[in-house]
Design an enzyme around this catalytic site. Sequence first.
Site, short mmCIF file in Angstrom:
data_model
loop_
_atom_site.label_atom_id
_atom_site.label_comp_id
_atom_site.label_asym_id
_atom_site.label_seq_id
_atom_site.Cartn_x
_atom_site.Cartn_y
_atom_site.Cartn_z
N LYS A 13 0.64 -0.89 -0.02
CA LYS A 13 -0.01 -0.28 0.11
C LYS A 13 1.33 1.11 -0.16
O LYS A 13 0.77 2.42 -1.04
CB LYS A 13 -0.75 -0.03 1.36
CG LYS A 13 -1.11 -1.00 0.93
CD LYS A 13 -2.93 -0.79 2.62
CE LYS A 13 -1.91 -1.23 3.70
NZ LYS A 13 -1.28 -2.61 4.14
N ARG A 88 -9.09 0.70 9.72
CA ARG A 88 -8.94 -0.55 10.15
C ARG A 88 -9.68 -1.60 10.90
O ARG A 88 -9.67 -2.85 11.21
CB ARG A 88 -7.25 -0.46 11.05
CG ARG A 88 -6.52 0.02 9.72
CD ARG A 88 -5.26 -0.77 10.78
NE ARG A 88 -3.94 -1.10 10.56
CZ ARG A 88 -2.82 -0.67 9.80
NH1 ARG A 88 -2.94 0.28 8.97
NH2 ARG A 88 -2.03 -1.24 9.95
N ARG A 122 11.50 -6.56 3.60
CA ARG A 122 11.68 -4.48 3.91
C ARG A 122 12.48 -4.05 5.02
O ARG A 122 13.03 -4.49 5.85
CB ARG A 122 10.41 -4.12 4.27
CG ARG A 122 10.12 -2.57 4.35
CD ARG A 122 8.83 -2.59 4.93
NE ARG A 122 8.25 -3.35 5.46
CZ ARG A 122 6.26 -2.85 6.29
NH1 ARG A 122 5.74 -2.29 4.95
NH2 ARG A 122 6.30 -2.76 7.00
N ARG A 155 12.12 -2.21 10.60
CA ARG A 155 11.02 -1.56 11.45
C ARG A 155 11.06 -2.99 12.37
O ARG A 155 10.84 -3.75 12.77
CB ARG A 155 9.53 -2.08 10.57
CG ARG A 155 9.14 -0.02 10.04
CD ARG A 155 8.56 -0.19 9.33
NE ARG A 155 6.77 -0.64 9.58
CZ ARG A 155 5.84 -0.29 8.92
NH1 ARG A 155 5.73 0.22 7.76
NH2 ARG A 155 4.63 -1.10 9.11
N ARG A 166 -0.05 -8.98 14.01
CA ARG A 166 -0.41 -7.61 12.71
C ARG A 166 -1.38 -9.16 11.38
O ARG A 166 -2.93 -8.19 11.26
CB ARG A 166 0.18 -7.04 12.11
CG ARG A 166 1.27 -6.66 12.36
CD ARG A 166 2.24 -6.12 11.61
NE ARG A 166 2.76 -5.11 10.97
CZ ARG A 166 3.62 -5.09 10.01
NH1 ARG A 166 4.98 -5.65 10.20
NH2 ARG A 166 3.36 -4.45 8.59
P1 AP5 Z 1 4.96 -1.39 1.88
O1 AP5 Z 1 4.29 -0.75 0.70
O2 AP5 Z 1 5.64 -1.58 3.67
O3 AP5 Z 1 3.24 -2.33 2.35
P2 AP5 Z 1 2.13 -1.82 3.28
O4 AP5 Z 1 1.24 -2.41 2.02
O5 AP5 Z 1 2.53 -0.64 3.85
O6 AP5 Z 1 3.00 -2.88 4.07
P3 AP5 Z 1 3.30 -1.69 5.96
O7 AP5 Z 1 3.26 -2.95 6.82
O8 AP5 Z 1 3.26 -0.57 6.31
O9 AP5 Z 1 1.44 -1.68 6.43
P4 AP5 Z 1 0.60 -1.82 7.65
O10 AP5 Z 1 -0.85 -2.13 7.19
O11 AP5 Z 1 0.74 -3.38 8.37
O12 AP5 Z 1 1.48 -1.16 8.14
P5 AP5 Z 1 1.14 0.07 8.31
O13 AP5 Z 1 2.54 1.84 8.51
O14 AP5 Z 1 -0.09 1.18 7.85
O15 AP5 Z 1 5.96 -3.52 1.34
C1 AP5 Z 1 6.23 -4.15 2.37
C2 AP5 Z 1 7.74 -4.60 1.51
O16 AP5 Z 1 7.15 -5.32 -0.34
C3 AP5 Z 1 8.77 -3.42 1.26
O17 AP5 Z 1 9.90 -3.99 1.43
C4 AP5 Z 1 8.15 -2.98 -0.38
O18 AP5 Z 1 9.80 -2.50 -0.87
C5 AP5 Z 1 8.04 -4.22 -1.36
N1 AP5 Z 1 7.56 -4.46 -1.90
C6 AP5 Z 1 5.72 -3.03 -1.89
N2 AP5 Z 1 5.10 -3.81 -3.21
C7 AP5 Z 1 5.88 -4.32 -4.45
C8 AP5 Z 1 6.15 -5.47 -4.98
N3 AP5 Z 1 5.01 -5.58 -6.27
N4 AP5 Z 1 6.48 -5.72 -5.45
C9 AP5 Z 1 7.45 -6.46 -4.88
N5 AP5 Z 1 8.35 -6.24 -3.89
C10 AP5 Z 1 6.95 -5.48 -3.16
O19 AP5 Z 1 0.83 0.42 9.83
C11 AP5 Z 1 1.54 -0.09 12.01
C12 AP5 Z 1 0.78 0.05 12.64
O20 AP5 Z 1 0.48 1.21 13.01
C13 AP5 Z 1 0.05 -0.90 12.59
O21 AP5 Z 1 0.45 -2.03 12.95
C14 AP5 Z 1 -0.63 -0.62 14.33
O22 AP5 Z 1 -0.04 -0.73 14.88
C15 AP5 Z 1 -0.84 0.91 13.79
N6 AP5 Z 1 -2.05 1.30 13.18
C16 AP5 Z 1 -1.60 2.11 11.55
N7 AP5 Z 1 -2.74 2.82 11.40
C17 AP5 Z 1 -4.38 2.26 12.06
C18 AP5 Z 1 -5.52 2.55 12.46
N8 AP5 Z 1 -6.27 3.02 11.53
N9 AP5 Z 1 -5.77 2.44 13.83
C19 AP5 Z 1 -4.99 1.39 14.89
N10 AP5 Z 1 -3.46 1.48 14.52
C20 AP5 Z 1 -3.11 1.91 13.57
#
Ligand code: AP5
Length: 209
Positions: A13, A88, A122, A155, A166
């Site tokens: 994402k 979420r 990552r 991370r 997660r």
């Molecule tokens: P990446 O683009 O980083 O994936 P992502 O979907 O953004 O993954 P995240 O882990 O950041 O999402 P998340 O929803 O768990 O975490 P968030 O930061 O929102 O890609 C991943 C890897 O794959 C990278 O290395 C990239 O290079 C590679 N890649 C990408 N696309 C590719 C492709 N097509 N082919 C090959 N490689 C590829 O949240 C973190 C924490 O914050 C949560 O766990 C929670 O504790 C808190 N939080 C955030 N939002 C909320 C909410 N709304 N409510 C409550 N808690 C929240």
Amino acid sequence: MNLIFLGPPGAGKGTLAAKAVEILGLPHISTGAIFRSAIAAKSPLGLKVKAIIDAGKLVDDETTIELVKERLAQADAQKGYILDGFPRTIPQAEALAGFSAVNKVVNFDIPDTGVLERLGGRRVCRKCGHNFHIIFDKPKKDGVCDHCGGEVYTRDDDREEAVAKRLEVYRSQTAPLIDFYRNKGLLIDVDARPAVDEVVINFKKAMGV
Ligand code: AP5
């Protein structure tokens, strides 16, 4: 246009959002990134959420909803936004409907095996937040961001136990949003399994841009 990016952890994402910013000219608002900045700054919000995030659990709805409400009220979000990582939970989605009208929800679809491979490799820039991957998208110089020279790190919530948590949280609390938004006629599915360039093509087709 008010867009939501939905999908499991590691679906890509954030990576796609960085591309979509260029395609659509909208700001990328990531709740995860906002929380990580707060943690780095050791602000009261950061101190409150660090242990929760490191354990792979969700921050409480009240805190998160308030944060997003304030962020969406800022000037740059008035022309639209790409909201990544929010909502979420169903209560977050219901609260969002009360202060902003969502136009489309992009569901990045990928099986768990793909997610584990992506999260396991990552690496993230501590300074600008750019995502790298040790196999798919390596920084030119080990440990150094190609874009800003910042330190590239792993991370804390990409540790195996946190990733398992997660994924469990995603299935129980976030996946129900797929039907929530499908029933409202807002959901667009994008196959997130291929390489980034192909996912960008899938995204543009699905969006009609
Ligand atoms: P990446 O683009 O980083 O994936 P992502 O979907 O953004 O993954 P995240 O882990 O950041 O999402 P998340 O929803 O768990 O975490 P968030 O930061 O929102 O890609 C991943 C890897 O794959 C990278 O290395 C990239 O290079 C590679 N890649 C990408 N696309 C590719 C492709 N097509 N082919 C090959 N490689 C590829 O949240 C973190 C924490 O914050 C949560 O766990 C929670 O504790 C808190 N939080 C955030 N939002 C909320 C909410 N709304 N409510 C409550 N808690 C929240």
